[in-house]
Scaffold this motif. Structure first.
Motif, PDB file in Angstrom:
ATOM      1  N   PHE A  85      42.426  27.243  -3.194  1.00  0.00           N
ATOM      2  CA  PHE A  85      42.742  27.774  -4.484  1.00  0.00           C
ATOM      3  C   PHE A  85      43.006  26.670  -5.609  1.00  0.00           C
ATOM      4  O   PHE A  85      42.608  26.546  -6.623  1.00  0.00           O
ATOM      5  N   MET A  86      43.240  25.454  -5.112  1.00  0.00           N
ATOM      6  CA  MET A  86      43.403  24.277  -5.928  1.00  0.00           C
ATOM      7  C   MET A  86      42.039  24.053  -6.769  1.00  0.00           C
ATOM      8  O   MET A  86      41.825  23.701  -7.616  1.00  0.00           O
ATOM      9  N   LEU A  87      41.081  23.931  -5.673  1.00  0.00           N
ATOM     10  CA  LEU A  87      39.817  23.655  -6.113  1.00  0.00           C
ATOM     11  C   LEU A  87      39.321  24.849  -7.092  1.00  0.00           C
ATOM     12  O   LEU A  87      38.476  24.401  -7.978  1.00  0.00           O
ATOM     13  N   ALA A  88      39.722  25.903  -6.763  1.00  0.00           N
ATOM     14  CA  ALA A  88      38.983  27.268  -7.515  1.00  0.00           C
ATOM     15  C   ALA A  88      39.657  27.026  -8.772  1.00  0.00           C
ATOM     16  O   ALA A  88      38.733  27.154  -9.886  1.00  0.00           O
ATOM     17  N   ILE A  89      40.904  26.695  -9.130  1.00  0.00           N
ATOM     18  CA  ILE A  89      41.484  26.746 -10.394  1.00  0.00           C
ATOM     19  C   ILE A  89      41.174  25.395 -11.257  1.00  0.00           C
ATOM     20  O   ILE A  89      40.817  25.390 -12.631  1.00  0.00           O
ATOM     21  N   THR A  90      40.818  24.274 -10.490  1.00  0.00           N
ATOM     22  CA  THR A  90      40.190  23.113 -11.143  1.00  0.00           C
ATOM     23  C   THR A  90      38.940  23.363 -11.593  1.00  0.00           C
ATOM     24  O   THR A  90      38.541  23.019 -12.703  1.00  0.00           O
ATOM     25  N   GLY A  91      38.168  24.097 -10.730  1.00  0.00           N
ATOM     26  CA  GLY A  91      36.841  24.514 -11.473  1.00  0.00           C
ATOM     27  C   GLY A  91      36.640  25.009 -12.527  1.00  0.00           C
ATOM     28  O   GLY A  91      35.998  24.910 -13.362  1.00  0.00           O
ATOM     29  N   VAL A  92      37.513  26.129 -12.566  1.00  0.00           N
ATOM     30  CA  VAL A  92      37.479  26.837 -13.888  1.00  0.00           C
ATOM     31  C   VAL A  92      38.059  26.184 -14.936  1.00  0.00           C
ATOM     32  O   VAL A  92      37.350  26.273 -16.020  1.00  0.00           O
ATOM     33  N   SER A  93      38.790  25.398 -14.745  1.00  0.00           N
ATOM     34  CA  SER A  93      39.536  24.331 -15.680  1.00  0.00           C
ATOM     35  C   SER A  93      38.198  23.482 -16.386  1.00  0.00           C
ATOM     36  O   SER A  93      38.535  22.785 -17.483  1.00  0.00           O
ATOM     37  N   MET A  94      37.259  23.284 -15.211  1.00  0.00           N
ATOM     38  CA  MET A  94      35.993  22.204 -15.740  1.00  0.00           C
ATOM     39  C   MET A  94      35.000  23.042 -16.324  1.00  0.00           C
ATOM     40  O   MET A  94      33.900  22.585 -16.518  1.00  0.00           O
ATOM     41  N   MET A 128      42.442  33.754 -14.138  1.00  0.00           N
ATOM     42  CA  MET A 128      41.582  32.627 -14.715  1.00  0.00           C
ATOM     43  C   MET A 128      40.148  32.885 -14.531  1.00  0.00           C
ATOM     44  O   MET A 128      39.305  32.402 -15.026  1.00  0.00           O
ATOM     45  N   GLY A 129      39.918  34.142 -14.099  1.00  0.00           N
ATOM     46  CA  GLY A 129      38.475  34.723 -13.794  1.00  0.00           C
ATOM     47  C   GLY A 129      37.784  34.372 -12.540  1.00  0.00           C
ATOM     48  O   GLY A 129      36.507  34.517 -12.360  1.00  0.00           O
ATOM     49  N   VAL A 130      38.442  33.757 -11.418  1.00  0.00           N
ATOM     50  CA  VAL A 130      37.916  33.481 -10.125  1.00  0.00           C
ATOM     51  C   VAL A 130      37.264  35.071  -9.502  1.00  0.00           C
ATOM     52  O   VAL A 130      38.140  35.989  -9.535  1.00  0.00           O
ATOM     53  N   ASN A 131      36.186  35.063  -9.114  1.00  0.00           N
ATOM     54  CA  ASN A 131      35.737  36.026  -8.237  1.00  0.00           C
ATOM     55  C   ASN A 131      36.035  36.134  -6.932  1.00  0.00           C
ATOM     56  O   ASN A 131      35.691  35.270  -6.258  1.00  0.00           O
ATOM     57  N   LEU A 132      37.099  36.959  -6.431  1.00  0.00           N
ATOM     58  CA  LEU A 132      37.421  37.224  -5.114  1.00  0.00           C
ATOM     59  C   LEU A 132      36.798  38.046  -4.486  1.00  0.00           C
ATOM     60  O   LEU A 132      36.652  39.376  -4.896  1.00  0.00           O
ATOM     61  N   ILE A 133      36.017  37.754  -3.322  1.00  0.00           N
ATOM     62  CA  ILE A 133      35.068  38.660  -2.611  1.00  0.00           C
ATOM     63  C   ILE A 133      35.761  38.754  -0.997  1.00  0.00           C
ATOM     64  O   ILE A 133      35.726  37.934  -0.257  1.00  0.00           O
ATOM     65  N   GLY A 134      35.722  39.954  -0.479  1.00  0.00           N
ATOM     66  CA  GLY A 134      36.019  40.323   0.794  1.00  0.00           C
ATOM     67  C   GLY A 134      34.828  40.712   1.727  1.00  0.00           C
ATOM     68  O   GLY A 134      33.979  41.249   1.072  1.00  0.00           O
ATOM     69  N   LYS A 139      28.275  26.731 -11.010  1.00  0.00           N
ATOM     70  CA  LYS A 139      28.972  27.808 -10.389  1.00  0.00           C
ATOM     71  C   LYS A 139      29.391  26.796  -8.903  1.00  0.00           C
ATOM     72  O   LYS A 139      28.768  25.902  -8.466  1.00  0.00           O
ATOM     73  N   LEU A 140      30.574  27.334  -8.766  1.00  0.00           N
ATOM     74  CA  LEU A 140      31.317  26.714  -7.357  1.00  0.00           C
ATOM     75  C   LEU A 140      31.711  27.886  -6.562  1.00  0.00           C
ATOM     76  O   LEU A 140      31.926  28.941  -6.783  1.00  0.00           O
ATOM     77  N   MET A 175      33.520  25.823 -14.749  1.00  0.00           N
ATOM     78  CA  MET A 175      32.714  26.417 -13.976  1.00  0.00           C
ATOM     79  C   MET A 175      32.873  27.949 -13.711  1.00  0.00           C
ATOM     80  O   MET A 175      34.239  28.318 -13.970  1.00  0.00           O
ATOM     81  N   GLU A 176      32.113  28.613 -13.098  1.00  0.00           N
ATOM     82  CA  GLU A 176      32.239  29.978 -12.654  1.00  0.00           C
ATOM     83  C   GLU A 176      32.645  29.866 -10.997  1.00  0.00           C
ATOM     84  O   GLU A 176      31.971  29.017 -10.594  1.00  0.00           O
ATOM     85  N   VAL A 177      33.731  30.426 -10.713  1.00  0.00           N
ATOM     86  CA  VAL A 177      34.164  30.251  -9.256  1.00  0.00           C
ATOM     87  C   VAL A 177      33.917  31.467  -8.252  1.00  0.00           C
ATOM     88  O   VAL A 177      34.649  32.625  -9.018  1.00  0.00           O
ATOM     89  N   ASN A 178      33.502  31.574  -7.348  1.00  0.00           N
ATOM     90  CA  ASN A 178      33.302  32.646  -6.633  1.00  0.00           C
ATOM     91  C   ASN A 178      33.982  32.076  -5.213  1.00  0.00           C
ATOM     92  O   ASN A 178      33.637  31.140  -4.526  1.00  0.00           O
TER      93      ASN A 178
END
Lengths: 162, 77
Positions: free
Chosen positions: A23-32, A113-119, A6-7, A34-37
């Motif tokens: 956001f660059m890190l988020a989509i890179t994380g998914v590509s690697m 890409m499935g990144v979990n966006l939380i407010g 997880k990231l 990882m599950e990104v929050n």
């Protein structure tokens, strides 16, 4: 397959360059793999506010705050060299010329890409952002407090504060 | 180096070549080799790092006239 690494990021800043980096890190994380929050709080909430729509907020002070602090991915400014918008406009142009996605495009991409966006609900309460569902973009699927974030952070291999 | 498929990432900066590689890998068969053509130098360190994280095999990079070709083998589904 083993459970995904997880990231998890806490995004406090609403500066354009910080939003881009996150956001660059988020989509890179998914590509690697990882599950990104991404947990948005304080000025970071501006990133996930809708670009269109009226001013929300209960009470005069909150309405004023949200008027001056409109938010929306297309209204973000650079923390340096904004120069009344000229610097930010130039940066956006340079980004376009080099095929770099805008914050707006990154949000859509990250969501797809499935990144979990939380407010963050606490800052929403303080700053008078209500109702959240009408203020935030549809990509924001979760609203929570500190516990949900910390529980994700506990389980994450990488935690970033932006 | 021989590849089964090629991916054009010319003109794209980090992290887009990696994002596109990850996307394309979903369609690749196990054992196939993907050639990624890019001009962002970052890919020379980014692609081996991606392979380390995902477990796929980095076969090498070739550079000619500002164009970088990296080769990656899909080792698992």
């Amino acid at each position: 397959m083993a459970e995904k690494e997880k990231l998890t990021m806490a995004i406090l800043s609403g500066d354009m360059e910080r939003a881009l980096a996150a956001f660059m890190l988020a989509i890179t994380g998914v590509s690697m793999g990882m599950e990104v929050n991404m947990f948005f709080t304080f000025w970071g909430l501006n990133i996930i506010k809708k670009n269109e729509g009226g001013i929300q907020g209960r009470g005069l002070m909150r309405k004023m705050l949200n008027l001056m602090n409109r938010g929306g991915s297309r209204r973000l400014k650079l923390s340096r060299f904004n120069m009344f918008g000229l610097g930010t406009w130039m940066m956006k142009k340079l980004m376009k010329d080099t095929n770099m996605p805008s914050v707006d495009e990154y949000i859509t991409m990250a969501h797809e890409m499935g990144v979990n966006l939380i407010g963050c609900t606490t800052t929403c309460g303080v700053m008078g952002i209500a109702p959240e569902e009408k203020t935030f973009r549809s990509e924001v699927e979760n609203l929570s407090g500190a516990t949900y974030f910390l529980n994700l952070a506990r389980q994450s291999k990488v935690v970033l504060f932006i | 180096m021989k590849a089964d498929q090629s991916l054009d990432c010319l003109g794209l900066y980090c992290p887009m070549p990696i994002v596109k590689t990850a996307e394309r890998f979903k369609k690749l068969k196990k054992g196939e080799v993907l050639e990624v053509v890019a001009d962002d130098k970052g890919i020379k360190l980014d692609m081996p790092a991606w392979c380390q994280a995902t477990g796929h095999e980095f076969l090498g990079a070739e550079e000619a006239g500002g164009e970088i070709k990296v080769y990656v083998k899909k080792t698992h589904d």
